[in-house]
Design a protein around this motif. Structure first.
Motif, PDB file in Angstrom:
ATOM      1  N   LEU A  54     -10.526  43.477  10.223  1.00 27.95           N
ATOM      2  CA  LEU A  54      -9.845  42.528  11.091  1.00 27.95           C
ATOM      3  C   LEU A  54      -8.881  41.700  10.257  1.00 27.95           C
ATOM      4  N   ALA A  78      -6.698  50.488  13.752  1.00 32.06           N
ATOM      5  CA  ALA A  78      -7.230  50.256  15.102  1.00 32.06           C
ATOM      6  C   ALA A  78      -8.146  51.409  15.494  1.00 32.06           C
ATOM      7  N   ASN A  82     -12.095  51.252  16.350  1.00 32.32           N
ATOM      8  CA  ASN A  82     -12.511  51.752  17.653  1.00 32.32           C
ATOM      9  C   ASN A  82     -13.627  52.790  17.532  1.00 32.32           C
TER      10      ASN A  82
ATOM     11  N   ASP B   6      -8.637  47.875  30.163  1.00 37.42           N
ATOM     12  CA  ASP B   6      -7.799  46.766  29.705  1.00 37.42           C
ATOM     13  C   ASP B   6      -6.666  46.505  30.699  1.00 37.42           C
ATOM     14  N   LYS B 412      -4.199  33.708  25.625  1.00 33.89           N
ATOM     15  CA  LYS B 412      -4.964  34.947  25.534  1.00 33.89           C
ATOM     16  C   LYS B 412      -5.171  35.392  24.090  1.00 33.89           C
ATOM     17  N   ARG B 414      -7.461  34.827  21.944  1.00 36.01           N
ATOM     18  CA  ARG B 414      -8.809  35.305  21.659  1.00 36.01           C
ATOM     19  C   ARG B 414      -9.025  36.690  22.272  1.00 36.01           C
ATOM     20  N   SER B 415      -8.538  36.849  23.513  1.00 34.49           N
ATOM     21  CA  SER B 415      -8.675  38.157  24.161  1.00 34.49           C
ATOM     22  C   SER B 415      -7.983  39.238  23.349  1.00 34.49           C
ATOM     23  N   ILE B 418     -10.129  40.108  20.416  1.00 33.83           N
ATOM     24  CA  ILE B 418     -11.263  40.957  20.806  1.00 33.83           C
ATOM     25  C   ILE B 418     -10.792  42.381  21.069  1.00 33.83           C
ATOM     26  N   LEU B 419      -9.671  42.481  21.799  1.00 33.90           N
ATOM     27  CA  LEU B 419      -9.138  43.814  22.095  1.00 33.90           C
ATOM     28  C   LEU B 419      -8.880  44.583  20.806  1.00 33.90           C
ATOM     29  N   LYS B 420      -8.322  43.871  19.836  1.00 32.60           N
ATOM     30  CA  LYS B 420      -8.014  44.550  18.574  1.00 32.60           C
ATOM     31  C   LYS B 420      -9.293  44.948  17.853  1.00 32.60           C
ATOM     32  N   ALA B 421     -10.298  44.051  17.896  1.00 36.95           N
ATOM     33  CA  ALA B 421     -11.565  44.391  17.258  1.00 36.95           C
ATOM     34  C   ALA B 421     -12.173  45.620  17.917  1.00 36.95           C
ATOM     35  N   LEU B 422     -11.942  45.749  19.209  1.00 33.93           N
ATOM     36  CA  LEU B 422     -12.518  46.876  19.939  1.00 33.93           C
ATOM     37  C   LEU B 422     -11.689  48.141  19.786  1.00 33.93           C
ATOM     38  N   GLY B 423     -10.528  48.024  19.131  1.00 35.13           N
ATOM     39  CA  GLY B 423      -9.782  49.242  18.849  1.00 35.13           C
ATOM     40  C   GLY B 423      -8.382  49.310  19.412  1.00 35.13           C
ATOM     41  N   ALA B 424      -7.898  48.187  19.968  1.00 33.16           N
ATOM     42  CA  ALA B 424      -6.525  48.200  20.484  1.00 33.16           C
ATOM     43  C   ALA B 424      -5.551  48.048  19.317  1.00 33.16           C
ATOM     44  N   ALA B 500      -6.125  40.212  14.520  1.00 33.56           N
ATOM     45  CA  ALA B 500      -7.404  40.652  15.058  1.00 33.56           C
ATOM     46  C   ALA B 500      -8.508  39.660  14.718  1.00 33.56           C
ATOM     47  N   ALA B 501      -8.358  38.973  13.591  1.00 34.73           N
ATOM     48  CA  ALA B 501      -9.391  38.039  13.156  1.00 34.73           C
ATOM     49  C   ALA B 501      -9.576  36.891  14.141  1.00 34.73           C
ATOM     50  N   ALA B 503     -10.538  37.053  16.937  1.00 31.99           N
ATOM     51  CA  ALA B 503     -11.721  37.294  17.760  1.00 31.99           C
ATOM     52  C   ALA B 503     -12.935  36.560  17.211  1.00 31.99           C
ATOM     53  N   ILE B 504     -12.934  36.325  15.901  1.00 29.76           N
ATOM     54  CA  ILE B 504     -14.152  35.881  15.243  1.00 29.76           C
ATOM     55  C   ILE B 504     -14.048  34.409  14.852  1.00 29.76           C
TER      56      ILE B 504
END
Lengths: 240, 507
Positions: A54, A78, A82, B6, B412, B414-415, B418-424, B500-501, B503-504
């Protein structure tokens, strides 16, 4: 699996450079269960961010399965997040506009899996975590424990190799926290590598391998003593 | 690109803020609508003034006498007693002194009521009422009526009255009978319709004042009651690039003979008779028998539905001149130049010619182009202002939309993390936020299109440029939409750059 060598991370706060991590070297093998402890501002979260790609480290090398991944383009990073990583956050970080089911389905969308497959897998996961009755609930309609279980289901959506948990029990009453911890330990027993940042000494000590960070440096590492799938020997309170 | 959860989330973002979204759509639609309408207006204005200014009318110099220009403001007595300049066709000779003038002619508006309507008689018996008249019955009654009316003027009235009513009751086919006003329709062939009219109202003793003229046997009645038209000299046709499609136009010799000739515009030629074959026929108007000698080629102007008769304008003098002027007879001369840039020079040359002949300032010389150009320039400025305001509205709307979208992207963060952490990927996040913006933009474009049509029709009617300029509108809508969409890229880019950070990060 993961090899960090000489990782440093500093933030540029205008005139002052603040070092969050200094010369961190660390090897994590597949199947390990590692807890990261330390006082606030010791760099725990930064370490987790670096591990999860991240954040880019300011210096040092990050090898994932012997590939240097810090230099990969955004799209590749990414993709790794994922497919190979699953994140669990202290404040759950579910999308409030999406139902439990949709939250779990979301990461699978980036793999290109078709809708029916996403849905089936998400239902399976939520069922496994005891949320069969909550599929279509929005996060706001669920308790903290339930939300965190949805978040874990979401982290597991693409069958990750590594779960990165950032204070996963921090926002939960102790009984619910115990439940979440049990799930993570259970996952580790089934072979998933887990790295968990925690404030809670008692929870941290239950991990087979414990790291302690102070001022961005690793001051204690119990070592990868039990480096095999199923590193956690006993899991008191694990409910599954 | 698959339709993942998404994107479903983005739709719920939009739906979750209906008021803000509606305001955005409304703002964009205003901007797009007004800009498109403004562009359409500007386009139409340019087209129209180009078209208008290329017309012969705006290569003309018009010479008229002072009274004509000012008579509206003068007491009638002054007009009657003023013995001033009379312009005549002879004055068209002024062209000889002005090489830039290509055509010199007269053209005066006139009205041609068909049939022999007495001037005071009102619409007593319009011959045009005859659409139902059957040719068979008509010619029979015309035969009966013609001799009497042609030779004896005075008894004509009584005779016509008799035959008129007879014609209606006796000769008309039974199914038409009920539809015909009893006094309205003389037999189409023979009757000067004035007599088929309100005979009872005609003052006794007046009949002799009207020379009765009859159409030749078998000539049908016109299907229309009257036509607008011009009294012109032959060069009118060449000045306006009008040529005969059939027959011939009149010549200067025809005018000299004073022969009543009639040339028809292409549309009028079709409508004037039911059978659509006017050429060579004779037609009755103002107690004269006109011969239809020519039909013009279509010009695409109003002239197509007009009739043209030779201008009668010999040198006039004395009582005649007074009488003519009293009737406001032709005292206007037209000089058309070939090259509109030479107008001013030609005007001053003409002015010296007329000043020399009649005395300084006795004639009024106007250049319609100057006025048209002034109008065009004024319209141009007006259109520019409207366009400026419209584009301002668009820019304000676009800036607002962009601003609000920046705000959304900020909220948005934070969203996105999170999206990036999830792979976006960055690109995936960009697509997501751009999708939101584009949907709002598309809504605005659709509403703006509707608005632009309404606004455009309103503006154009106000400015006098009729007709929906669909091409310009489409261009305007497309251009404005592209601009709004281009600006919407930036908030989406900003969202994509959120680390992406995020999110945390702890709050």
């Amino acid at each position: 699996m993961i090899r960090l060598s000489g990782i440093g991370k500093s933030y540029d706060l205008g005139t002052v450079q603040v070092a969050a991590l200094e010369d961190v070297s660390l090897t994590i093998e597949r199947g390990e269960y590692v807890s990261v402890m330390g006082p606030s501002g010791s760099g725990k979260s930064t370490l987790l961010n670096v591990l999860g790609i991240l954040e880019k480290p300011s210096s040092g090398k990050y090898l994932l399965e012997d590939h240097d991944i810090t230099q990969l383009p955004d799209k590749e990073q990414a993709r790794i997040r994922n497919r190979h990583f699953g994140f669990v956050f202290q404040s759950f970080n579910l999308f409030g506009e999406l139902s439990a089911l949709e939250n779990v389905m979301l990461p699978m969308g980036y793999t290109g899996a078709p809708f029916a497959q996403r849905r089936r897998r998400a239902m399976e996961l939520l069922d496994r975590l005891g949320l069969k009755e909550r599929l279509h609930h929005l996060p706001a309609m669920m308790s903290g424990g339930e939300q965190q279980r949805v978040a874990i289901a979401r982290a597991l959506a693409n069958q990750p190799d590594l779960i990165l948990a950032d204070e996963p029990t921090g926002n939960l009453p102790s009984e619910k926290g115990e439940q979440i911890l049990g799930i993570l330990e259970d996952l580790n027993r089934q072979g998933t590598t887990v790295v968990m940042v925690t404030h809670n000494d008692e929870q941290g000590r239950r991990a087979p391998r414990r790291l302690r960070l102070i001022d961005g440096k690793i001051t204690e590492d119990t070592g990868a003593a039990l480096s095999a799938p199923g590193a956690v020997q006993s899991a008191p309170g694990a409910d599954r | 690109m698959s339709w993942g959860e998404d994107k479903r989330m983005v739709l719920r973002w939009i739906a979750g803020r209906p008021v803000e979204t509606l305001l955005l759509v409304f703002g964009i639609s205003l901007g797009i609508g007004s800009t498109a309408a403004g562009i359409a207006l500007a386009g139409r204005a340019a087209e129209e003034s180009g078209k208008i200014l290329s017309s012969t009318r705006y290569r003309e110099i018009v010479v008229t006498v002072r009274e004509n220009a000012e008579e509206m403001d003068r007491p009638a007595v002054v007009r009657l007693t003023n013995t001033n300049v009379i312009l005549t066709t002879a004055d068209l000779a002024a062209r000889g002194e002005v090489p830039d003038v290509r055509n010199a002619y007269v053209a005066d508006m006139t009205n041609l009521p068909f049939g022999n309507t007495p001037d005071f008689g009102g619409p007593g018996g319009g011959p045009g009422g005859g659409p139902g008249a059957a040719p068979g019955g008509a010619s029979t009654s015309a035969t009966a009526a013609a001799p009497g009316t042609a030779e004896a003027a005075a008894p004509g009235a009584a005779l016509a009255a008799a035959s008129g009513t007879q014609g209606a009751s006796d000769f008309a086919p039974p199914d038409d009978g009920g539809m015909m006003p009893p006094d309205g329709d003389g037999p189409p062939g023979g009757m000067p319709e004035g007599q088929g009219g309100p005979d009872g109202q005609r003052p006794p003793g007046m009949e002799g004042r009207f020379e009765e003229v009859a159409l030749p046997e078998g000539t049908p009645t016109p299907a229309i009651e009257e036509a607008r038209g011009y009294q012109v000299s032959p060069e009118f046709f060449s000045a306006w690039n009008m040529a005969a499609a059939q027959g011939s136009l009149f010549t200067i010799q025809d005018i000299a003979k004073g022969e009543p000739l009639l040339v028809l515009g292409s549309k009028l030629a079709v409508t004037i008779y039911e059978d659509g074959k006017p050429l060579g026929r004779q037609i009755l108007s103002r107690r004269q028998l006109y011969r239809i000698t020519g039909i013009l080629e279509p010009t695409g102007t109003d002239y197509d539905s007009m009739a043209f008769v030779p201008a009668v304008m010999a040198e006039l003098s004395g009582r005649d001149a007074f009488a003519r002027r009293f009737e406001r007879f032709n005292t206007t001369l037209h000089f058309a130049v070939a090259d509109s840039t030479r107008l001013e020079q030609a005007r001053s040359q003409l002015e010296s010619w007329f000043d020399a002949k009649y005395g300084e300032g006795k004639v009024v010389i106007t250049v319609p182009r100057a006025e048209a150009e002034a109008t065009r320039d004024r319209n141009g400025r007006l259109v520019t202002v409207i366009l400026f305001l419209a584009v301002s509205a668009l820019l304000i709307a676009a800036a607002n939309v962009t601003n609000i979208l920046f705000g959304r992207a900020l909220r948005k963060r934070r969203s996105v993390g999170i999206l990036k952490a999830l792979g976006a990927s960055d690109a995936a996040v960009f697509r997501l936020f751009f999708l939101e913006a584009a949907l709002i933009g598309a809504g605005g474009a659709v509403a703006g299109t509707v608005l632009s049509v309404v606004l455009s029709l309103l503006m154009q009617r106000t400015m006098g440029f009729g007709g929906l300029a669909a091409g310009f509108l489409a261009l305007g809508v497309a251009g404005a939409t592209v601009l709004v969409t281009a600006l919407e890229v930036f908030p989406a880019l900003q969202a994509a750059r959120v680390p992406a950070a995020e999110a945390i990060r702890y709050e």
